[in-house]
Design a protein around this motif. Sequence first.
Motif, PDB file in Angstrom:
ATOM      1  N   ILE A  90       0.860  -1.187   0.000  1.00 53.77           N
ATOM      2  CA  ILE A  90       0.000   0.000   0.000  1.00 53.77           C
ATOM      3  C   ILE A  90       0.894   1.234   0.000  1.00 53.77           C
ATOM      4  O   ILE A  90       1.775   1.379   0.859  1.00 53.77           O
ATOM      5  N   VAL A  91       0.675   2.106  -0.975  1.00 54.79           N
ATOM      6  CA  VAL A  91       1.483   3.316  -1.096  1.00 54.79           C
ATOM      7  C   VAL A  91       0.575   4.543  -1.069  1.00 54.79           C
ATOM      8  O   VAL A  91      -0.590   4.475  -1.467  1.00 54.79           O
ATOM      9  N   PRO A  92       1.057   5.702  -0.593  1.00 55.50           N
ATOM     10  CA  PRO A  92       0.237   6.913  -0.552  1.00 55.50           C
ATOM     11  C   PRO A  92       0.126   7.560  -1.932  1.00 55.50           C
ATOM     12  O   PRO A  92       0.995   7.394  -2.786  1.00 55.50           O
ATOM     13  N   ARG A  93      -0.945   8.304  -2.132  1.00 57.00           N
ATOM     14  CA  ARG A  93      -1.211   8.890  -3.443  1.00 57.00           C
ATOM     15  C   ARG A  93      -0.103   9.833  -3.897  1.00 57.00           C
ATOM     16  O   ARG A  93       0.196   9.914  -5.092  1.00 57.00           O
ATOM     17  N   HIS A  94       0.545  10.538  -2.951  1.00 55.87           N
ATOM     18  CA  HIS A  94       1.576  11.490  -3.387  1.00 55.87           C
ATOM     19  C   HIS A  94       2.790  10.795  -3.990  1.00 55.87           C
ATOM     20  O   HIS A  94       3.629  11.439  -4.613  1.00 55.87           O
ATOM     21  N   ALA A  95       2.884   9.460  -3.833  1.00 55.17           N
ATOM     22  CA  ALA A  95       4.014   8.725  -4.402  1.00 55.17           C
ATOM     23  C   ALA A  95       3.732   8.244  -5.820  1.00 55.17           C
ATOM     24  O   ALA A  95       4.618   7.658  -6.448  1.00 55.17           O
ATOM     25  N   LEU A  96       2.537   8.509  -6.336  1.00 46.16           N
ATOM     26  CA  LEU A  96       2.166   7.989  -7.653  1.00 46.16           C
ATOM     27  C   LEU A  96       3.143   8.380  -8.756  1.00 46.16           C
ATOM     28  O   LEU A  96       3.504   7.533  -9.582  1.00 46.16           O
ATOM     29  N   PRO A  97       3.608   9.648  -8.836  1.00 39.99           N
ATOM     30  CA  PRO A  97       4.555   9.982  -9.914  1.00 39.99           C
ATOM     31  C   PRO A  97       5.804   9.110  -9.905  1.00 39.99           C
ATOM     32  O   PRO A  97       6.368   8.814 -10.950  1.00 39.99           O
ATOM     33  N   ARG A  98       6.226   8.674  -8.721  1.00 44.98           N
ATOM     34  CA  ARG A  98       7.413   7.831  -8.612  1.00 44.98           C
ATOM     35  C   ARG A  98       7.153   6.423  -9.168  1.00 44.98           C
ATOM     36  O   ARG A  98       8.082   5.726  -9.573  1.00 44.98           O
ATOM     37  N   LEU A  99       5.878   6.029  -9.212  1.00 45.78           N
ATOM     38  CA  LEU A  99       5.526   4.676  -9.623  1.00 45.78           C
ATOM     39  C   LEU A  99       5.097   4.579 -11.073  1.00 45.78           C
ATOM     40  O   LEU A  99       4.880   3.487 -11.578  1.00 45.78           O
ATOM     41  N   GLU A 100       4.969   5.703 -11.753  1.00 45.52           N
ATOM     42  CA  GLU A 100       4.398   5.688 -13.089  1.00 45.52           C
ATOM     43  C   GLU A 100       5.267   4.949 -14.096  1.00 45.52           C
ATOM     44  O   GLU A 100       4.791   4.496 -15.120  1.00 45.52           O
ATOM     45  N   GLY A 101       6.558   4.834 -13.806  1.00 43.11           N
ATOM     46  CA  GLY A 101       7.426   4.109 -14.717  1.00 43.11           C
ATOM     47  C   GLY A 101       7.402   2.609 -14.523  1.00 43.11           C
ATOM     48  O   GLY A 101       8.157   1.889 -15.159  1.00 43.11           O
ATOM     49  N   GLY A 102       6.538   2.118 -13.650  1.00 46.81           N
ATOM     50  CA  GLY A 102       6.472   0.684 -13.383  1.00 46.81           C
ATOM     51  C   GLY A 102       6.788   0.400 -11.930  1.00 46.81           C
ATOM     52  O   GLY A 102       7.627   1.047 -11.330  1.00 46.81           O
ATOM     53  N   LEU A 103       6.121  -0.583 -11.371  1.00 43.66           N
ATOM     54  CA  LEU A 103       6.331  -0.930  -9.970  1.00 43.66           C
ATOM     55  C   LEU A 103       7.663  -1.636  -9.798  1.00 43.66           C
ATOM     56  O   LEU A 103       7.977  -2.561 -10.536  1.00 43.66           O
ATOM     57  N   PRO A 104       8.493  -1.210  -8.815  1.00 43.86           N
ATOM     58  CA  PRO A 104       9.799  -1.822  -8.655  1.00 43.86           C
ATOM     59  C   PRO A 104       9.772  -3.179  -7.948  1.00 43.86           C
ATOM     60  O   PRO A 104      10.794  -3.817  -7.824  1.00 43.86           O
ATOM     61  N   MET A 105       8.597  -3.608  -7.478  1.00 45.94           N
ATOM     62  CA  MET A 105       8.502  -4.885  -6.776  1.00 45.94           C
ATOM     63  C   MET A 105       7.408  -5.734  -7.404  1.00 45.94           C
ATOM     64  O   MET A 105       6.413  -5.206  -7.883  1.00 45.94           O
ATOM     65  N   PRO A 106       7.594  -7.056  -7.409  1.00 45.13           N
ATOM     66  CA  PRO A 106       6.517  -7.926  -7.887  1.00 45.13           C
ATOM     67  C   PRO A 106       5.352  -7.915  -6.909  1.00 45.13           C
ATOM     68  O   PRO A 106       5.463  -7.433  -5.783  1.00 45.13           O
ATOM     69  N   GLY A 107       4.226  -8.464  -7.353  1.00 45.29           N
ATOM     70  CA  GLY A 107       3.067  -8.528  -6.481  1.00 45.29           C
ATOM     71  C   GLY A 107       2.075  -7.418  -6.757  1.00 45.29           C
ATOM     72  O   GLY A 107       2.207  -6.654  -7.706  1.00 45.29           O
ATOM     73  N   ARG A 108       1.060  -7.321  -5.907  1.00 41.32           N
ATOM     74  CA  ARG A 108      -0.001  -6.336  -6.079  1.00 41.32           C
ATOM     75  C   ARG A 108       0.289  -5.090  -5.257  1.00 41.32           C
ATOM     76  O   ARG A 108       0.963  -5.143  -4.224  1.00 41.32           O
ATOM     77  N   ALA A 109      -0.241  -3.970  -5.734  1.00 40.26           N
ATOM     78  CA  ALA A 109      -0.097  -2.701  -5.012  1.00 40.26           C
ATOM     79  C   ALA A 109      -1.413  -1.946  -5.092  1.00 40.26           C
ATOM     80  O   ALA A 109      -2.137  -2.041  -6.080  1.00 40.26           O
ATOM     81  N   ARG A 110      -1.710  -1.193  -4.041  1.00 38.59           N
ATOM     82  CA  ARG A 110      -2.890  -0.336  -4.022  1.00 38.59           C
ATOM     83  C   ARG A 110      -2.507   1.045  -3.524  1.00 38.59           C
ATOM     84  O   ARG A 110      -1.535   1.209  -2.775  1.00 38.59           O
ATOM     85  N   LEU A 111      -3.297   2.016  -3.952  1.00 40.05           N
ATOM     86  CA  LEU A 111      -3.042   3.415  -3.664  1.00 40.05           C
ATOM     87  C   LEU A 111      -4.018   3.909  -2.605  1.00 40.05           C
ATOM     88  O   LEU A 111      -5.234   3.762  -2.742  1.00 40.05           O
ATOM     89  N   ALA A 112      -3.495   4.489  -1.527  1.00 44.15           N
ATOM     90  CA  ALA A 112      -4.317   5.074  -0.468  1.00 44.15           C
ATOM     91  C   ALA A 112      -4.054   6.577  -0.407  1.00 44.15           C
ATOM     92  O   ALA A 112      -3.024   7.056  -0.894  1.00 44.15           O
ATOM     93  N   GLU A 113      -4.985   7.319   0.166  1.00 43.58           N
ATOM     94  CA  GLU A 113      -4.755   8.756   0.302  1.00 43.58           C
ATOM     95  C   GLU A 113      -3.523   9.016   1.158  1.00 43.58           C
ATOM     96  O   GLU A 113      -2.772   9.950   0.919  1.00 43.58           O
ATOM     97  N   ALA A 114      -3.308   8.189   2.152  1.00 44.39           N
ATOM     98  CA  ALA A 114      -2.139   8.308   3.025  1.00 44.39           C
ATOM     99  C   ALA A 114      -1.931   6.956   3.696  1.00 44.39           C
ATOM    100  O   ALA A 114      -2.829   6.123   3.734  1.00 44.39           O
ATOM    101  N   ILE A 115      -0.728   6.737   4.206  1.00 43.66           N
ATOM    102  CA  ILE A 115      -0.470   5.548   5.012  1.00 43.66           C
ATOM    103  C   ILE A 115      -0.211   5.997   6.448  1.00 43.66           C
ATOM    104  O   ILE A 115       0.334   7.078   6.670  1.00 43.66           O
ATOM    105  N   PRO A 116      -0.594   5.194   7.438  1.00 44.95           N
ATOM    106  CA  PRO A 116      -0.440   5.626   8.834  1.00 44.95           C
ATOM    107  C   PRO A 116       1.004   5.628   9.304  1.00 44.95           C
ATOM    108  O   PRO A 116       1.392   6.429  10.152  1.00 44.95           O
ATOM    109  N   PHE A 117       1.809   4.705   8.760  1.00 47.51           N
ATOM    110  CA  PHE A 117       3.224   4.595   9.104  1.00 47.51           C
ATOM    111  C   PHE A 117       3.827   3.597   8.123  1.00 47.51           C
ATOM    112  O   PHE A 117       3.115   2.861   7.440  1.00 47.51           O
ATOM    113  N   LYS A 118       5.138   3.582   8.017  1.00 46.57           N
ATOM    114  CA  LYS A 118       5.788   2.572   7.196  1.00 46.57           C
ATOM    115  C   LYS A 118       5.799   1.254   7.970  1.00 46.57           C
ATOM    116  O   LYS A 118       5.905   1.241   9.192  1.00 46.57           O
TER     117      LYS A 118
END
Length: 238
Positions: A90-118
């Motif tokens: 789960i990644v926060p929405r403000h990180a979307l530009p960093r992910l637009e070139g492709g996800l650096p990890m295998p598996g599924r990912a979802r976008l949240a408005e924010a994450i509570p902590f790493k």
Amino acid sequence: MAESAGSVMLARSAMNRAATEGQRPAGRPVRGARRISAALAGLAASTRYELLTFDDPVASAGCAIPGPFLELAGACMRAAAERAGEVRRIVPRHALPRLEGGLPMPGRARLAEAIPFKMIVVDRAVAAVPLDLELLYNGLLLIRDPVVVQALVRAHHACWAAAEELTYIPPPPPASDLPPQLRPVLDALLSGLTDETAATRLGMSARTYSRRVGELMAALGTTSRFRAGAEAARRGWV
């Protein structure tokens, strides 16, 4: 959203409750880049079937974190994801530009408005949370208390249910040909020669060899010699 917030509060409450005086600590604090790196490598090596994360790939931007640590941490997480049968990130929405070139990890990912902590949870048995809830480099809490781990898993599941699926976007295809003048430089890097030895064997000055290494890194799209070999292999240059 209310369920997600409630689960996060439950996870934090569990950590606080387990850490109160007279009870066993919620986890073992790990500090120092070398020990933190070893802890992350251990998590990657122990992963068997599931990896859950709250991840903000831009959190370290502007922070004085050594490049080798970032590369190692990323490599550990990729290795864990490759070993796990189920990966949910789960990644926060403000990180979307960093992910637009492709996800650096295998598996599924979802976008949240924010994450509570790493957070990293491996096989629902062990978790790692930054001591400051933001950056693993500043220290992490390695948690094995089953109550706390399950509370963190529940928080992740609630956030996952409320998050938006992030579809994998493949990166643009790399250039297929290695410039011929860079082939000897790539071979020298892969053989582990020092710059001085490589320059001598190739009949170049140290300055010319250094410039060619820079050209090779630019062609591979990386500034890391460690990652250059992997990228060259991915492109079929090795």
